[in-house]
Design a protein around this motif. Structure first.
Motif, PDB file in Angstrom:
ATOM      1  N   SER A 248      40.373 -34.251  24.644  1.00  0.00           N
ATOM      2  CA  SER A 248      40.871 -34.333  26.049  1.00  0.00           C
ATOM      3  C   SER A 248      41.447 -33.236  26.719  1.00  0.00           C
ATOM      4  O   SER A 248      42.414 -33.189  27.510  1.00  0.00           O
ATOM      5  N   ASP A 249      41.468 -32.037  25.796  1.00  0.00           N
ATOM      6  CA  ASP A 249      42.277 -30.905  26.214  1.00  0.00           C
ATOM      7  C   ASP A 249      41.248 -29.655  26.451  1.00  0.00           C
ATOM      8  O   ASP A 249      41.666 -28.552  26.379  1.00  0.00           O
ATOM      9  N   LEU A 250      40.133 -29.998  27.171  1.00  0.00           N
ATOM     10  CA  LEU A 250      39.313 -28.930  28.045  1.00  0.00           C
ATOM     11  C   LEU A 250      39.982 -28.187  29.101  1.00  0.00           C
ATOM     12  O   LEU A 250      40.732 -28.896  29.912  1.00  0.00           O
ATOM     13  N   GLN A 251      40.060 -26.977  28.957  1.00  0.00           N
ATOM     14  CA  GLN A 251      40.584 -26.046  30.006  1.00  0.00           C
ATOM     15  C   GLN A 251      39.650 -25.945  31.148  1.00  0.00           C
ATOM     16  O   GLN A 251      38.562 -25.904  30.832  1.00  0.00           O
ATOM     17  N   PRO A 252      40.482 -25.267  32.468  1.00  0.00           N
ATOM     18  CA  PRO A 252      39.411 -25.039  33.402  1.00  0.00           C
ATOM     19  C   PRO A 252      38.832 -23.784  33.054  1.00  0.00           C
ATOM     20  O   PRO A 252      39.222 -22.790  32.352  1.00  0.00           O
ATOM     21  N   TYR A 253      37.147 -23.969  33.300  1.00  0.00           N
ATOM     22  CA  TYR A 253      36.502 -22.651  33.210  1.00  0.00           C
ATOM     23  C   TYR A 253      35.725 -22.766  34.450  1.00  0.00           C
ATOM     24  O   TYR A 253      34.748 -23.548  34.828  1.00  0.00           O
ATOM     25  N   LEU A 254      35.502 -21.695  35.257  1.00  0.00           N
ATOM     26  CA  LEU A 254      34.888 -21.542  36.579  1.00  0.00           C
ATOM     27  C   LEU A 254      35.214 -22.820  37.344  1.00  0.00           C
ATOM     28  O   LEU A 254      34.337 -23.477  37.872  1.00  0.00           O
ATOM     29  N   GLU A 255      36.418 -23.085  37.704  1.00  0.00           N
ATOM     30  CA  GLU A 255      36.973 -24.134  38.399  1.00  0.00           C
ATOM     31  C   GLU A 255      36.483 -25.530  37.860  1.00  0.00           C
ATOM     32  O   GLU A 255      36.494 -26.512  38.991  1.00  0.00           O
ATOM     33  N   ALA A 299       9.106 -33.470  34.765  1.00  0.00           N
ATOM     34  CA  ALA A 299       9.192 -34.113  33.874  1.00  0.00           C
ATOM     35  C   ALA A 299       8.961 -33.137  32.421  1.00  0.00           C
ATOM     36  O   ALA A 299       8.573 -31.900  32.827  1.00  0.00           O
ATOM     37  N   GLY A 300       9.415 -33.461  31.460  1.00  0.00           N
ATOM     38  CA  GLY A 300       9.115 -32.625  30.253  1.00  0.00           C
ATOM     39  C   GLY A 300      10.488 -32.322  29.329  1.00  0.00           C
ATOM     40  O   GLY A 300      11.364 -32.982  29.800  1.00  0.00           O
ATOM     41  N   ASP A 301      10.466 -31.095  28.476  1.00  0.00           N
ATOM     42  CA  ASP A 301      11.420 -30.821  27.991  1.00  0.00           C
ATOM     43  C   ASP A 301      12.286 -29.983  28.502  1.00  0.00           C
ATOM     44  O   ASP A 301      11.911 -28.985  29.181  1.00  0.00           O
ATOM     45  N   TRP A 302      13.714 -30.251  28.568  1.00  0.00           N
ATOM     46  CA  TRP A 302      14.725 -29.425  29.291  1.00  0.00           C
ATOM     47  C   TRP A 302      15.728 -29.228  28.133  1.00  0.00           C
ATOM     48  O   TRP A 302      16.150 -29.786  27.295  1.00  0.00           O
ATOM     49  N   ARG A 303      16.013 -27.747  28.061  1.00  0.00           N
ATOM     50  CA  ARG A 303      17.359 -27.541  27.622  1.00  0.00           C
ATOM     51  C   ARG A 303      18.391 -27.185  28.058  1.00  0.00           C
ATOM     52  O   ARG A 303      18.529 -26.475  28.877  1.00  0.00           O
ATOM     53  N   LEU A 304      19.486 -27.791  27.607  1.00  0.00           N
ATOM     54  CA  LEU A 304      20.894 -27.747  28.571  1.00  0.00           C
ATOM     55  C   LEU A 304      21.833 -26.926  27.730  1.00  0.00           C
ATOM     56  O   LEU A 304      22.176 -27.460  26.521  1.00  0.00           O
ATOM     57  N   TYR A 305      22.551 -26.047  28.285  1.00  0.00           N
ATOM     58  CA  TYR A 305      23.416 -25.319  27.681  1.00  0.00           C
ATOM     59  C   TYR A 305      24.849 -25.721  28.279  1.00  0.00           C
ATOM     60  O   TYR A 305      25.024 -25.503  29.690  1.00  0.00           O
ATOM     61  N   LEU A 306      25.695 -26.393  27.721  1.00  0.00           N
ATOM     62  CA  LEU A 306      27.029 -26.750  28.163  1.00  0.00           C
ATOM     63  C   LEU A 306      27.935 -25.796  27.689  1.00  0.00           C
ATOM     64  O   LEU A 306      28.096 -25.559  26.394  1.00  0.00           O
ATOM     65  N   GLN A 307      29.012 -25.246  28.701  1.00  0.00           N
ATOM     66  CA  GLN A 307      30.067 -24.415  28.342  1.00  0.00           C
ATOM     67  C   GLN A 307      31.202 -25.118  28.601  1.00  0.00           C
ATOM     68  O   GLN A 307      31.364 -25.434  29.725  1.00  0.00           O
ATOM     69  N   PHE A 308      32.330 -24.991  27.625  1.00  0.00           N
ATOM     70  CA  PHE A 308      33.487 -25.524  27.933  1.00  0.00           C
ATOM     71  C   PHE A 308      34.536 -24.706  27.161  1.00  0.00           C
ATOM     72  O   PHE A 308      34.297 -23.940  26.110  1.00  0.00           O
ATOM     73  N   GLN A 309      35.816 -24.912  27.452  1.00  0.00           N
ATOM     74  CA  GLN A 309      36.804 -24.112  27.045  1.00  0.00           C
ATOM     75  C   GLN A 309      38.040 -24.860  26.364  1.00  0.00           C
ATOM     76  O   GLN A 309      38.315 -25.792  26.948  1.00  0.00           O
ATOM     77  N   THR A 310      38.469 -24.303  25.126  1.00  0.00           N
ATOM     78  CA  THR A 310      39.536 -24.778  24.464  1.00  0.00           C
ATOM     79  C   THR A 310      40.296 -23.704  24.045  1.00  0.00           C
ATOM     80  O   THR A 310      39.815 -22.958  23.253  1.00  0.00           O
ATOM     81  N   ALA A 311      41.694 -23.849  24.015  1.00  0.00           N
ATOM     82  CA  ALA A 311      42.632 -23.037  23.587  1.00  0.00           C
ATOM     83  C   ALA A 311      42.153 -21.585  23.723  1.00  0.00           C
ATOM     84  O   ALA A 311      42.337 -20.720  22.834  1.00  0.00           O
ATOM     85  N   GLY A 312      41.827 -21.180  24.919  1.00  0.00           N
ATOM     86  CA  GLY A 312      41.339 -19.985  25.417  1.00  0.00           C
ATOM     87  C   GLY A 312      40.127 -19.575  24.813  1.00  0.00           C
ATOM     88  O   GLY A 312      39.764 -18.151  24.910  1.00  0.00           O
ATOM     89  N   THR A 313      39.384 -20.281  24.033  1.00  0.00           N
ATOM     90  CA  THR A 313      37.826 -19.904  23.425  1.00  0.00           C
ATOM     91  C   THR A 313      36.767 -20.729  24.339  1.00  0.00           C
ATOM     92  O   THR A 313      36.829 -21.962  24.480  1.00  0.00           O
ATOM     93  N   LEU A 314      35.927 -19.815  24.551  1.00  0.00           N
ATOM     94  CA  LEU A 314      34.742 -20.480  25.313  1.00  0.00           C
ATOM     95  C   LEU A 314      33.746 -20.942  24.240  1.00  0.00           C
ATOM     96  O   LEU A 314      33.548 -20.144  23.360  1.00  0.00           O
ATOM     97  N   HIS A 315      33.116 -22.136  24.365  1.00  0.00           N
ATOM     98  CA  HIS A 315      32.206 -22.938  23.451  1.00  0.00           C
ATOM     99  C   HIS A 315      30.828 -22.837  24.246  1.00  0.00           C
ATOM    100  O   HIS A 315      30.965 -23.423  25.595  1.00  0.00           O
ATOM    101  N   THR A 316      29.830 -22.791  23.598  1.00  0.00           N
ATOM    102  CA  THR A 316      28.501 -23.078  24.303  1.00  0.00           C
ATOM    103  C   THR A 316      27.650 -24.001  23.387  1.00  0.00           C
ATOM    104  O   THR A 316      27.210 -23.225  22.240  1.00  0.00           O
ATOM    105  N   ALA A 317      27.314 -24.944  23.932  1.00  0.00           N
ATOM    106  CA  ALA A 317      26.386 -26.110  23.108  1.00  0.00           C
ATOM    107  C   ALA A 317      25.241 -26.241  23.545  1.00  0.00           C
ATOM    108  O   ALA A 317      24.940 -26.334  25.095  1.00  0.00           O
ATOM    109  N   ALA A 318      24.277 -26.298  22.878  1.00  0.00           N
ATOM    110  CA  ALA A 318      22.899 -26.523  23.362  1.00  0.00           C
ATOM    111  C   ALA A 318      22.480 -27.742  22.929  1.00  0.00           C
ATOM    112  O   ALA A 318      22.222 -28.077  21.896  1.00  0.00           O
TER     113      ALA A 318
END
Length: 325
Positions: A248-255, A299-318
């Motif tokens: 629950s400590d996700l930091q703001p990233y690009l508003e 329809a079909g397969d989609w790859r989603l890239y979710l970017q979120f930031q914690t403690a000043g570090t940006l993470h990218t999950a696919a």
């Protein structure tokens, strides 16, 4: 539920075009024997994207990029950000080939209806332009915010690229001229020489998710639920946890508290989604569950890239999802 302006604009104007091709895409996936585990690497679809590359790759025409991409020019309304030109605005790249395995600067311009480089852009999520790069098999995702020179040239500092066909996207809103205030997504293809088959095999071997809505990155587990049917607006929820505990400590990233980009298998169509709740005044924290307005048009397969930031570090999950009719 609030809807981000860019999502609304691109989805409504392009849904009809994508729906017209959705059936063909599904047939193509089936004909290639796409199993439930077919998403990582997506070698069964990369050929279609590579074939499309030949139409708008500057090197394939051996000359100035301003005279290329005839297929995109004749179809300026190509859905999902797959056109290099729309509404009189055009994405021109300085090079159609980039080196493999080393960081490199990618330079490009956006020209307006008058043929001159655009230098006035409106801020969108704190940036003048969002730049994306994705390989034909939907690996190697990069999301950058390039620098703009006074002459209208953008420079995007790309990290090392694996061999193969790539597509680069520029997402922006002109702040002058006839297209002022209109969000646009333009793209071009580039080629990275080398053994593309080996790079695909490596990506497949290291993939941790197979058409699965859950993945783990940097110790964080991201789960996506509620994928809607094609062309139907609905709610998509992303939940972030760590060591079995909600984050629950996700930091703001690009508003916002997360940034979500989606790419369609086979044609690399682009979709840009945002959380329902924006980060206010760049302060506070969010999570563990974020709600998105979702309307993936094909329809079909989609790859989603979710970017979120914690403690000043940006993470990218696919994560991979499958959208049905």
């Amino acid at each position: 539920m609030s809807v981000h302006p860019r999502t609304r604009t691109h989805t409504r104007t392009r849904t009809s075009a994508l729906l017209a091709t959705a059936a063909a895409l599904v047939v193509a996936l089936t004909a290639c024997g796409s199993p439930a585990g077919g998403m990582p690497g997506m070698s069964h679809n990369s050929g279609a994207a590579e074939a499309h590359d030949n139409h708008d790759n500057p090197d394939n025409h051996g000359g100035n990029s301003s005279h290329e991409n005839h297929s995109d020019r004749s179809n300026p309304g190509t859905a999902g950000g797959l056109a290099s030109e729309e509404g009189g605005y055009r994405l021109d790249a300085a090079a159609g080939t980039l080196p493999a395995g080393t960081a490199t600067d990618f330079r490009f311009t956006v020209s307006g209806p008058d043929g001159k480089p655009v230098t006035a852009f409106a801020l969108e999520q704190t940036k003048l332009l969002h730049f994306y790069a994705i390989r034909a098999d939907l690996t190697g995702f990069q999301h950058l915010h390039p620098e703009l020179a006074a002459d209208g040239t953008w420079t995007a500092p790309l990290a090392a690229l694996a061999p193969g066909g790539w597509r680069v996207y520029a997402s922006f809103t002109p702040d002058s001229g006839p297209g002022r205030g209109t969000p646009l997504v333009l793209s071009r293809t580039v080629t990275v020489p080398g053994d593309a088959a080996a790079a695909t095999a490596t990506a497949t071997a290291t993939a941790t998710a197979t058409v699965a809505p859950t993945t783990t990155v940097d110790g964080y587990t991201v789960t996506v639920e509620g994928v809607p049917n094609a062309g139907t607006a609905g709610e998509l929820r992303a939940t972030v946890s760590k060591d079995g505990r909600p984050v629950s400590d996700l930091q703001p990233y690009l508003e916002s508290y997360a940034h979500l980009t989606a790419f369609h298998a086979g044609d690399q169509a682009f979709a840009h989604l945002h959380p329902e709740a924006a980060a206010k005044d760049g302060a506070g924290t969010g999570g563990p569950t974020l709600s998105f307005h979702a309307e993936l048009p094909a329809a079909g397969d989609w790859r989603l890239y979710l970017q979120f930031q914690t403690a000043g570090t940006l993470h990218t999950a696919a994560v991979d999802v499958r959208v049905t009719d």
